[in-house]
Every structure is written in structure tokens, then in C-alpha cells.
Design a protein around this motif. Sequence first.
Motif, short mmCIF file in Angstrom:
data_model
loop_
_atom_site.label_atom_id
_atom_site.label_comp_id
_atom_site.label_asym_id
_atom_site.label_seq_id
_atom_site.Cartn_x
_atom_site.Cartn_y
_atom_site.Cartn_z
N ASN A 6 0.85 -1.19 0.00
CA ASN A 6 0.00 0.00 0.00
C ASN A 6 0.88 1.23 0.00
O ASN A 6 1.69 1.43 0.90
CB ASN A 6 -0.89 0.01 1.24
N LEU A 7 0.74 2.06 -1.02
CA LEU A 7 1.53 3.27 -1.15
C LEU A 7 0.64 4.48 -0.97
O LEU A 7 -0.53 4.47 -1.35
CB LEU A 7 2.20 3.32 -2.54
N SER A 8 1.19 5.53 -0.38
CA SER A 8 0.40 6.73 -0.12
C SER A 8 0.28 7.58 -1.38
O SER A 8 1.22 7.70 -2.17
CB SER A 8 1.06 7.56 0.98
N ASN A 9 -0.90 8.16 -1.56
CA ASN A 9 -1.10 9.16 -2.60
C ASN A 9 -0.73 10.53 -2.03
O ASN A 9 -0.67 10.70 -0.81
CB ASN A 9 -2.57 9.16 -3.04
N TYR A 10 -0.51 11.50 -2.89
CA TYR A 10 -0.15 12.82 -2.39
C TYR A 10 -0.50 13.90 -3.40
O TYR A 10 -0.61 13.64 -4.60
CB TYR A 10 1.33 12.89 -2.04
N THR A 11 -0.70 15.08 -2.87
CA THR A 11 -0.88 16.28 -3.69
C THR A 11 0.17 17.28 -3.23
O THR A 11 0.34 17.51 -2.03
CB THR A 11 -2.28 16.89 -3.50
N VAL A 12 0.90 17.85 -4.17
CA VAL A 12 1.98 18.77 -3.82
C VAL A 12 1.77 20.11 -4.52
O VAL A 12 1.30 20.17 -5.65
CB VAL A 12 3.36 18.17 -4.19
N GLY A 13 2.11 21.18 -3.83
CA GLY A 13 2.03 22.50 -4.43
C GLY A 13 1.49 23.52 -3.46
O GLY A 13 1.03 23.21 -2.36
N GLN A 14 1.56 24.79 -3.86
CA GLN A 14 1.12 25.87 -2.98
C GLN A 14 -0.40 25.93 -2.82
O GLN A 14 -0.89 26.58 -1.90
CB GLN A 14 1.68 27.19 -3.49
N SER A 15 -1.12 25.25 -3.70
CA SER A 15 -2.59 25.21 -3.58
C SER A 15 -3.07 23.79 -3.26
O SER A 15 -4.23 23.46 -3.51
CB SER A 15 -3.25 25.72 -4.86
N SER A 16 -2.20 22.97 -2.70
CA SER A 16 -2.56 21.56 -2.47
C SER A 16 -3.76 21.41 -1.52
O SER A 16 -4.55 20.48 -1.67
CB SER A 16 -1.36 20.79 -1.92
N TYR A 17 -3.91 22.32 -0.56
CA TYR A 17 -5.03 22.20 0.39
C TYR A 17 -6.38 22.43 -0.31
O TYR A 17 -7.42 22.02 0.23
CB TYR A 17 -4.88 23.20 1.53
N ASP A 18 -6.38 23.05 -1.47
CA ASP A 18 -7.63 23.26 -2.20
C ASP A 18 -8.23 21.94 -2.68
O ASP A 18 -9.39 21.91 -3.10
CB ASP A 18 -7.40 24.18 -3.41
N ASN A 120 11.54 14.56 7.17
CA ASN A 120 11.42 13.10 7.16
C ASN A 120 10.27 12.68 6.25
O ASN A 120 9.56 13.52 5.69
CB ASN A 120 11.20 12.58 8.59
N CYS A 121 10.08 11.37 6.14
CA CYS A 121 9.08 10.82 5.22
C CYS A 121 7.82 10.32 5.92
O CYS A 121 7.02 9.59 5.33
CB CYS A 121 9.69 9.69 4.39
N SER A 122 7.62 10.70 7.17
CA SER A 122 6.50 10.18 7.94
C SER A 122 5.15 10.39 7.28
O SER A 122 4.24 9.57 7.42
CB SER A 122 6.49 10.82 9.34
N ALA A 123 4.99 11.47 6.52
CA ALA A 123 3.70 11.79 5.90
C ALA A 123 3.23 10.71 4.93
O ALA A 123 2.03 10.61 4.65
CB ALA A 123 3.79 13.13 5.18
N CYS A 124 4.15 9.90 4.42
CA CYS A 124 3.79 8.92 3.41
C CYS A 124 4.18 7.48 3.76
O CYS A 124 4.09 6.59 2.92
CB CYS A 124 4.44 9.29 2.07
N THR A 125 4.61 7.22 4.99
CA THR A 125 5.06 5.88 5.34
C THR A 125 4.01 5.11 6.13
O THR A 125 3.07 5.69 6.68
CB THR A 125 6.34 5.91 6.20
N LYS A 144 -0.74 -1.14 8.74
CA LYS A 144 -1.29 -1.84 7.58
C LYS A 144 -1.14 -1.03 6.31
O LYS A 144 -0.98 -1.58 5.23
CB LYS A 144 -2.77 -2.16 7.83
N GLU A 145 -1.20 0.29 6.45
CA GLU A 145 -1.08 1.14 5.27
C GLU A 145 -0.65 2.54 5.68
O GLU A 145 -0.78 2.92 6.84
CB GLU A 145 -2.41 1.20 4.52
#
Length: 365
Positions: A6-18, A120-125, A144-145
Motif C-alpha cells: 500500500n503506497l500513499s497518494n499525495y498532492t503537492v504545491g502551494q494550492s494543495s489544500y484546495d 522526514n518521510c512520515s507523511a507517506c510511510t 497496515k497502510e
Amino acid sequence: MTYSVNLSNYTVGQSSYDHIDAICSHYGKKVVLIVGDHGYQAARNVLDAAIDKSRLEVVKTLHYGGECTYENVEKLKKEIAATDAQMIFAIGGGRVLDTGKFVAEQVAKPVFSFPTIASNCSACTSVSIMYGSDGGFLRPEFLKEPPKHAFIQTQVLAEAPVKYLWAGLGDTYAKYYEASISARGEALNHALAMGVNISSQCADGIITHGVLALQANQEKVVNEAFEQAVLIVIVTTALVSILVTLDHTPDYNSGLAHAIYYTLTTIPGFDNETHLHGEIVAFGILILLLVDGQRKEFERVYHFNCETGLPHALADLDLNYKQLEPYLESITQMADIRHNPYEITLEILKAAFLELENVNKNTNK
């Protein structure tokens, strides 16, 4: 053999919270925030605005407790159980995110991560590093994920203290050297091979973009180098971590640099607050490369450390060889090097530390 990845998805950028509404609202509407002392405050204005524009509702904001401990997880579980929350947002640095991830698994709710520093990489591990109530490291808790989604708001990260990205650069390039050496000469399965191969970007990308990324962080601006470095620290390293720890062992996810880290932090008087994890690991990589005979890579990393101010001598960690020598034996007994392709003896270690001391003396002449 059957296994799941199971791999984490992500959104990156200055408007990512939108993108919060579109991604999170599938899981419900009611949210509990788990926050730390500083990170949430740094992100609060843009995050609150994004939540206000969404269909989501914050039902409670909980402080993570000051450390990622089993005791704090239990307290948070009880507080979350008293709400009708359908999901958890973990907002902050690694220990806040690790706490949020572990709590979420315990209460069977989806968790979304909002890193506010790029150390660190905690946000996606899919692992939480657990500590005792005294702040000492206990063990990793494999989950688990990873979080369902990570929202990497680059402007929030650019405004964070530079020391976190600085230390994160060292911890990130260490991933390649430790993973590749641990896997040397082995017939790797698909996941391990993919993880080890991806890890090369942890070194190449950081050394390519690190200097300009730190400059951008100092100026509190987002440029291409900063975004690339942040993605390598948070995402690439996490992919490697997930892929090489499917068996829940550190065999391919650690090595000599981490053994050195754990030993140095036990030396009486060593200041764990002044010297960050990634900073110490970065120094350990120089020793690892000397032990492994990778002179060309040693010179590349040594130059990078000098250029960025990462430690390249014991003196940079407020230590000297005389202080260290009684503890060298303990490095050879660390579980982190049990999977090294050859035995690391006391004599080998002594030679590497003394060689680094000589390199620094000759460089400073």
C-alpha cells in the motif's frame, strides 16, 4: 508468497489544500485534527480556509501529547471515541504524524497527513516510530497502510525553520547508501529490488537540488529545487521505506550510519536537542563510505556536507575521538548492521574514524 503493498497518494504545491474536499469527502464529513505545538499554527490560516470552503467539519482538535508514545495514543483513542468523527487529519512534524497514523489504525479511521516540515518521510510511510515517556526510542510500529493521502503544501514548508530541511537532506541521502549496501550481492524480490533502485534518487536528487533548496528555504520561497528536494525527502524516501520493510525488519532500511546515530546519542553529555537525527546520520554516512571503500562517493558526500554545513567532522557534533573511542565497540553490536554484507569490526571502525579525522586536518591546512 502473497503480500500486499500500500503506497500513499499525495498532492503537492502551494494550492494543495484546495484539493482536500475532492479527496477527503468520500470518507465522510466529520474530522478530528491531531496537532502539535508549532506545525498546525504555521499551516492554520491556509488549512482552515480550505476546510471552510469544503463540505468537511472539524468536530475536535486534539494535541498529540508531546511525544509519540503508547500512553498518548491511548488517551487520543478515548477522546476520538467520544466524537462522531469519520476521519483524522494529522498536522505537523514526524512525531505528530506518526502519532496520528497509529491512532487512526487503532480506531479504524482513515488518516490524512499534512506535513509542516520537510525533515522526514512520515507523511507517506506505513510505520510509526514509538518512544518511551522519557523520550527514548522504543521500537517501530508497522502499520497496515500509510495515510490515505498526503497534502504537501510547499509554501508552508518553505516558511518552516531551515534546520528541518537541512537535517532532512542528510537523513534522505542516507537511505540510498544504507539500502544499496545492505542489499549488495543478493537476489532481491520485486518489491525489494524496486525499493533499492528507487533509493538512488535519494542521493542523486538531494545532492543535485539540496544547496538551492536550502537557499529557497532561507528566503521562504518555493522554487523548482525546493519542490524537488521536498518530494525526495517526503515521498521518495517513503516509497523506499515501504518497499524494503514489507517483512517488518530493518535489514534493508538501516545500516551503519544509523548504528552510529544510536550510539552517539548515548554518549553522556551529547545534546540530542541541538543535533538533529538527520544531521547525525549524515555524519555517519561519511564513516559508512570510508568503511565500504567508496572513496569517490565519500568525496561527493563530503563536499556536499561542507557546502551545506552538514557535519563532516566529530567536532561538528561537539565530540572528539577520545570521547567516542570507548563507544566504538557498541556500534559493532547494533542490530542495524546485522545485515551488512560483511562484518564491521572494531578495527575497521577505528580506521574509518581516524581516516575522517585526517581528511579534515588535511582539508583545513
